[in-house]
Design a protein around this motif. Sequence first.
Motif, PDB file in Angstrom:
ATOM      1  N   ARG A 281     -18.028  -2.772  23.049  1.00  0.00           N
ATOM      2  CA  ARG A 281     -19.277  -3.493  23.305  1.00  0.00           C
ATOM      3  C   ARG A 281     -20.140  -3.665  22.063  1.00  0.00           C
ATOM      4  O   ARG A 281     -20.795  -4.684  21.893  1.00  0.00           O
ATOM      5  CB  ARG A 281     -20.105  -2.729  24.343  1.00  0.00           C
ATOM      6  CG  ARG A 281     -19.631  -2.942  25.738  1.00  0.00           C
ATOM      7  CD  ARG A 281     -20.721  -2.499  26.698  1.00  0.00           C
ATOM      8  NE  ARG A 281     -20.278  -2.554  28.062  1.00  0.00           N
ATOM      9  CZ  ARG A 281     -20.221  -1.494  28.862  1.00  0.00           C
ATOM     10  NH1 ARG A 281     -20.575  -0.314  28.400  1.00  0.00           N
ATOM     11  NH2 ARG A 281     -19.815  -1.619  30.091  1.00  0.00           N
TER      12      ARG A 281
ATOM     13  N   PHE B  77     -17.200   1.138  21.661  1.00  0.00           N
ATOM     14  CA  PHE B  77     -16.596   0.460  20.512  1.00  0.00           C
ATOM     15  C   PHE B  77     -16.301  -0.995  20.840  1.00  0.00           C
ATOM     16  O   PHE B  77     -16.384  -1.865  19.985  1.00  0.00           O
ATOM     17  CB  PHE B  77     -15.298   1.167  20.116  1.00  0.00           C
ATOM     18  CG  PHE B  77     -14.800   0.765  18.768  1.00  0.00           C
ATOM     19  CD1 PHE B  77     -15.206   1.450  17.636  1.00  0.00           C
ATOM     20  CD2 PHE B  77     -13.932  -0.297  18.621  1.00  0.00           C
ATOM     21  CE1 PHE B  77     -14.754   1.077  16.396  1.00  0.00           C
ATOM     22  CE2 PHE B  77     -13.478  -0.679  17.369  1.00  0.00           C
ATOM     23  CZ  PHE B  77     -13.900   0.020  16.259  1.00  0.00           C
TER      24      PHE B  77
ATOM     25  N   GLU C   8      -8.495  -7.079  24.946  1.00  0.00           N
ATOM     26  CA  GLU C   8      -7.446  -6.581  25.831  1.00  0.00           C
ATOM     27  C   GLU C   8      -6.667  -5.449  25.148  1.00  0.00           C
ATOM     28  O   GLU C   8      -6.427  -4.395  25.753  1.00  0.00           O
ATOM     29  CB  GLU C   8      -6.500  -7.730  26.202  1.00  0.00           C
ATOM     30  CG  GLU C   8      -5.575  -7.363  27.336  1.00  0.00           C
ATOM     31  CD  GLU C   8      -4.545  -8.428  27.617  1.00  0.00           C
ATOM     32  OE1 GLU C   8      -4.496  -9.436  26.872  1.00  0.00           O
ATOM     33  OE2 GLU C   8      -3.770  -8.252  28.569  1.00  0.00           O
ATOM     34  N   VAL C   9      -6.309  -5.700  23.883  1.00  0.00           N
ATOM     35  CA  VAL C   9      -5.567  -4.656  23.163  1.00  0.00           C
ATOM     36  C   VAL C   9      -6.413  -3.396  23.034  1.00  0.00           C
ATOM     37  O   VAL C   9      -5.929  -2.282  23.248  1.00  0.00           O
ATOM     38  CB  VAL C   9      -5.135  -5.173  21.768  1.00  0.00           C
ATOM     39  CG1 VAL C   9      -4.586  -4.034  20.926  1.00  0.00           C
ATOM     40  CG2 VAL C   9      -4.124  -6.282  21.910  1.00  0.00           C
ATOM     41  N   MET C  10      -7.700  -3.576  22.717  1.00  0.00           N
ATOM     42  CA  MET C  10      -8.581  -2.413  22.572  1.00  0.00           C
ATOM     43  C   MET C  10      -8.584  -1.581  23.843  1.00  0.00           C
ATOM     44  O   MET C  10      -8.523  -0.369  23.800  1.00  0.00           O
ATOM     45  CB  MET C  10     -10.008  -2.871  22.268  1.00  0.00           C
ATOM     46  CG  MET C  10     -10.237  -3.221  20.828  1.00  0.00           C
ATOM     47  SD  MET C  10     -12.010  -3.217  20.501  1.00  0.00           S
ATOM     48  CE  MET C  10     -12.262  -4.830  19.935  1.00  0.00           C
ATOM     49  N   ARG C  11      -8.684  -2.279  24.986  1.00  0.00           N
ATOM     50  CA  ARG C  11      -8.720  -1.553  26.246  1.00  0.00           C
ATOM     51  C   ARG C  11      -7.408  -0.808  26.465  1.00  0.00           C
ATOM     52  O   ARG C  11      -7.393   0.350  26.859  1.00  0.00           O
ATOM     53  CB  ARG C  11      -8.958  -2.508  27.404  1.00  0.00           C
ATOM     54  CG  ARG C  11     -10.349  -3.074  27.418  1.00  0.00           C
ATOM     55  CD  ARG C  11     -10.509  -4.108  28.505  1.00  0.00           C
ATOM     56  NE  ARG C  11     -10.035  -3.631  29.776  1.00  0.00           N
ATOM     57  CZ  ARG C  11      -9.179  -4.273  30.547  1.00  0.00           C
ATOM     58  NH1 ARG C  11      -8.707  -5.434  30.175  1.00  0.00           N
ATOM     59  NH2 ARG C  11      -8.800  -3.762  31.684  1.00  0.00           N
ATOM     60  N   LEU C  12      -6.297  -1.493  26.159  1.00  0.00           N
ATOM     61  CA  LEU C  12      -4.994  -0.894  26.450  1.00  0.00           C
ATOM     62  C   LEU C  12      -4.718   0.326  25.582  1.00  0.00           C
ATOM     63  O   LEU C  12      -4.072   1.268  26.023  1.00  0.00           O
ATOM     64  CB  LEU C  12      -3.884  -1.930  26.248  1.00  0.00           C
ATOM     65  CG  LEU C  12      -3.842  -3.007  27.328  1.00  0.00           C
ATOM     66  CD1 LEU C  12      -2.844  -4.079  26.958  1.00  0.00           C
ATOM     67  CD2 LEU C  12      -3.479  -2.387  28.671  1.00  0.00           C
ATOM     68  N   VAL C  13      -5.191   0.287  24.321  1.00  0.00           N
ATOM     69  CA  VAL C  13      -4.904   1.428  23.465  1.00  0.00           C
ATOM     70  C   VAL C  13      -5.969   2.509  23.613  1.00  0.00           C
ATOM     71  O   VAL C  13      -5.942   3.502  22.900  1.00  0.00           O
ATOM     72  CB  VAL C  13      -4.756   1.040  21.981  1.00  0.00           C
ATOM     73  CG1 VAL C  13      -3.620   0.062  21.801  1.00  0.00           C
ATOM     74  CG2 VAL C  13      -6.048   0.480  21.432  1.00  0.00           C
ATOM     75  N   GLY C  14      -6.909   2.308  24.534  1.00  0.00           N
ATOM     76  CA  GLY C  14      -7.847   3.379  24.844  1.00  0.00           C
ATOM     77  C   GLY C  14      -9.029   3.449  23.911  1.00  0.00           C
ATOM     78  O   GLY C  14      -9.525   4.518  23.601  1.00  0.00           O
ATOM     79  N   SER C  15      -9.493   2.282  23.454  1.00  0.00           N
ATOM     80  CA  SER C  15     -10.704   2.272  22.652  1.00  0.00           C
ATOM     81  C   SER C  15     -11.901   2.547  23.552  1.00  0.00           C
ATOM     82  O   SER C  15     -11.931   2.101  24.691  1.00  0.00           O
ATOM     83  CB  SER C  15     -10.845   0.897  22.012  1.00  0.00           C
ATOM     84  OG  SER C  15     -12.065   0.793  21.369  1.00  0.00           O
TER      85      SER C  15
ATOM     86  N   GLN D 115      -8.090 -11.449  23.245  1.00  0.00           N
ATOM     87  CA  GLN D 115      -6.860 -10.731  22.908  1.00  0.00           C
ATOM     88  C   GLN D 115      -7.160  -9.352  22.323  1.00  0.00           C
ATOM     89  O   GLN D 115      -6.605  -8.353  22.759  1.00  0.00           O
ATOM     90  CB  GLN D 115      -6.089 -11.543  21.866  1.00  0.00           C
ATOM     91  CG  GLN D 115      -4.796 -12.100  22.392  1.00  0.00           C
ATOM     92  CD  GLN D 115      -4.020 -12.754  21.264  1.00  0.00           C
ATOM     93  OE1 GLN D 115      -4.589 -13.293  20.311  1.00  0.00           O
ATOM     94  NE2 GLN D 115      -2.717 -12.707  21.357  1.00  0.00           N
ATOM     95  N   GLU D 116      -8.065  -9.360  21.326  1.00  0.00           N
ATOM     96  CA  GLU D 116      -8.446  -8.077  20.726  1.00  0.00           C
ATOM     97  C   GLU D 116      -9.017  -7.137  21.777  1.00  0.00           C
ATOM     98  O   GLU D 116      -8.707  -5.950  21.800  1.00  0.00           O
ATOM     99  CB  GLU D 116      -9.519  -8.276  19.643  1.00  0.00           C
ATOM    100  CG  GLU D 116      -8.975  -8.511  18.265  1.00  0.00           C
ATOM    101  CD  GLU D 116      -9.241  -9.924  17.838  1.00  0.00           C
ATOM    102  OE1 GLU D 116      -9.086 -10.819  18.715  1.00  0.00           O
ATOM    103  OE2 GLU D 116      -9.599 -10.142  16.673  1.00  0.00           O
TER     104      GLU D 116
ATOM    105  N   LYS E  36     -14.635  -7.471  30.628  1.00  0.00           N
ATOM    106  CA  LYS E  36     -14.094  -6.489  31.566  1.00  0.00           C
ATOM    107  C   LYS E  36     -13.702  -5.239  30.786  1.00  0.00           C
ATOM    108  O   LYS E  36     -13.052  -5.321  29.756  1.00  0.00           O
ATOM    109  CB  LYS E  36     -12.859  -7.096  32.248  1.00  0.00           C
ATOM    110  CG  LYS E  36     -12.373  -6.323  33.445  1.00  0.00           C
ATOM    111  CD  LYS E  36     -11.155  -7.021  34.038  1.00  0.00           C
ATOM    112  CE  LYS E  36     -10.247  -6.012  34.693  1.00  0.00           C
ATOM    113  NZ  LYS E  36      -8.876  -6.503  34.781  1.00  0.00           N
ATOM    114  N   ILE E  37     -14.122  -4.115  31.284  1.00  0.00           N
ATOM    115  CA  ILE E  37     -13.776  -2.871  30.571  1.00  0.00           C
ATOM    116  C   ILE E  37     -12.917  -1.994  31.460  1.00  0.00           C
ATOM    117  O   ILE E  37     -13.192  -1.876  32.629  1.00  0.00           O
ATOM    118  CB  ILE E  37     -15.060  -2.115  30.140  1.00  0.00           C
ATOM    119  CG1 ILE E  37     -15.738  -2.951  29.076  1.00  0.00           C
ATOM    120  CG2 ILE E  37     -14.695  -0.725  29.671  1.00  0.00           C
ATOM    121  CD1 ILE E  37     -16.293  -2.212  27.924  1.00  0.00           C
TER     122      ILE E  37
END
Lengths: 302, 256
Positions: A223, A221, A210-217, A207-208, A301-302
């Motif tokens: 990995r 960061f 997925e959120v990280m990817r969506l908010v553009g982390s 979950q984290e 997945k990134i």
Amino acid sequence: MFLIIGRTIRASFINFWRNGWLSVAAVSVLVLALFVVGSVFMVGLVANDVLQNVEKKVSISVYFKTDISEEKILENKRDLENIKEISSVEYISKDKALEIFKRDNADEPVIMESLEEIGENPLLASLVIKADNPSQYQAVADYIANASFKDDVGRVNYGKNREIIDRLNGIIFQIKKVGLILVGIFGIVSILIIFNTIRITIYTHRQEIEVMRLVGSSNMFIRLPFIFEGIIYGVIASFIASLIILGTIKIINIYASAVVSSGNLFSFYLANALYVLGLQIIIGSFLGIASSWIAMRKYLKI
Amino acid sequence: MRRENKTEIEDNIEIENEIEEMMPENNSPLIKFDHVSKFFKDDRIILDNINLEIKAGEFVSIVGPSGAGKSTLLKMVYVEEMPSEGSVYFDGVSLDMISRRKLPYHRRRIGTIFQDFKLLPQKTTFENVAYALEVCGLSKEEILQDVPQILDIVGLGDKMEKFPHELSGGEQQKVVLARALIHKPLVIAADEPTGNLDSANSLEIVKLLLEINKLGTTVILVSHDREIVNKANRRVILLDRGKIICDDAKGKYKIC
């Protein structure tokens, strides 16, 4: 940048802690692998120490015929000293040889008696040659056999200790081979187990992530916490494995101390403890990073 | 929705100005789908030769039955999916030209909202929004400054310390909206944002989206909720079996 590293290290410690028994399993198997690494390394160090001791006692003695003058022999000595493989050449005169012989055989009345009977000094003057490296004795022996003074030489004493060294080298080689195989096996097992642990970390954090990817982390960061987690496994396991080796050596110290030149295996270990620990940390971290990298390649997945 | 609060209005103006600075200057479309198709491995066609332009500042509703490819279309905007054929252009740049390393920076230009919220349950409202800044490497000071501001805008200024399970569905979606807005995105991509909400909450979310749009942010709304699409009363694109059936500038749900 420091912010990112600080935050990710914190995150990886939390991951490590929350994984509980999985972390324990991962660290345990890594401890086993690193214990083998450390032991093999230690055995290697001890073996080197032993070998060096024996090697110090190896030499080639070149005995000169009785009619060769001392000046001639010393001239040959200087020539030999110029050869780069040869580390030292010692001249033993006839008188000195007799002295040594008498000293060595003082307890043997028969020999002393027969020596008295001969009346004169039957021993030959000699040059005792030491090489830098035991493998070079063959070359030195060959050189002497073809040297300009070869006609002056009565006898060459070579090969006395050679067999011992060859055997010792063989044993060390075998130990290193078996050790490397063990390290390989345990290394693969630890990679598999750490891989699995990190796979589960990735799963529980999907979950984290997925959120990280969506908010553009940034990819790093996302990995880094897993990389750091792998390093944490490696470092913790290194320290535990070092402690186990320390304990083991403390126990076998009484039986095995005669092996090393200093006569105390434990202090010999302490002198090298940092190298052992350093090697373990490097190998442990490498195994940790490798496993988390494989896990991320497969599941993140990134 | 009442928002007479003076500071809120000031905040809004400030954000409006910032958004205007970020707008592309020319009149070319912000998002352009150029002959985009998407197939799955089993040759199922998800999208079939889509050509579509969305200008900056538009409010576009994408409607259609389940499996029409609405979500896939939206995912291509934030590069969660890549087209099998054709290209998607964002601000004139083809999205498949963006390297994996640069992709996060593209995603910061797009705020995403989902039916299932995707809030982190163990984090408070404040932390959930702050997380979006934290993982992008912003400092604590910036986070403390930006997060309360954005939560005020969505009307959750007084619920910062509440956990998601302590909030109603509508409030949770507002947290998601705040999180989506935190990077001051060019586009809000909303995938069925009202799917889990009752009609009163749904209307509130749509009103917020309209308000955000009024401030200059492009909004793409995927929905099959007739009521909220009609409420928006903006451009409607009807998608069916991967094809655009119709595209009306001022549309109602399923008019064609």
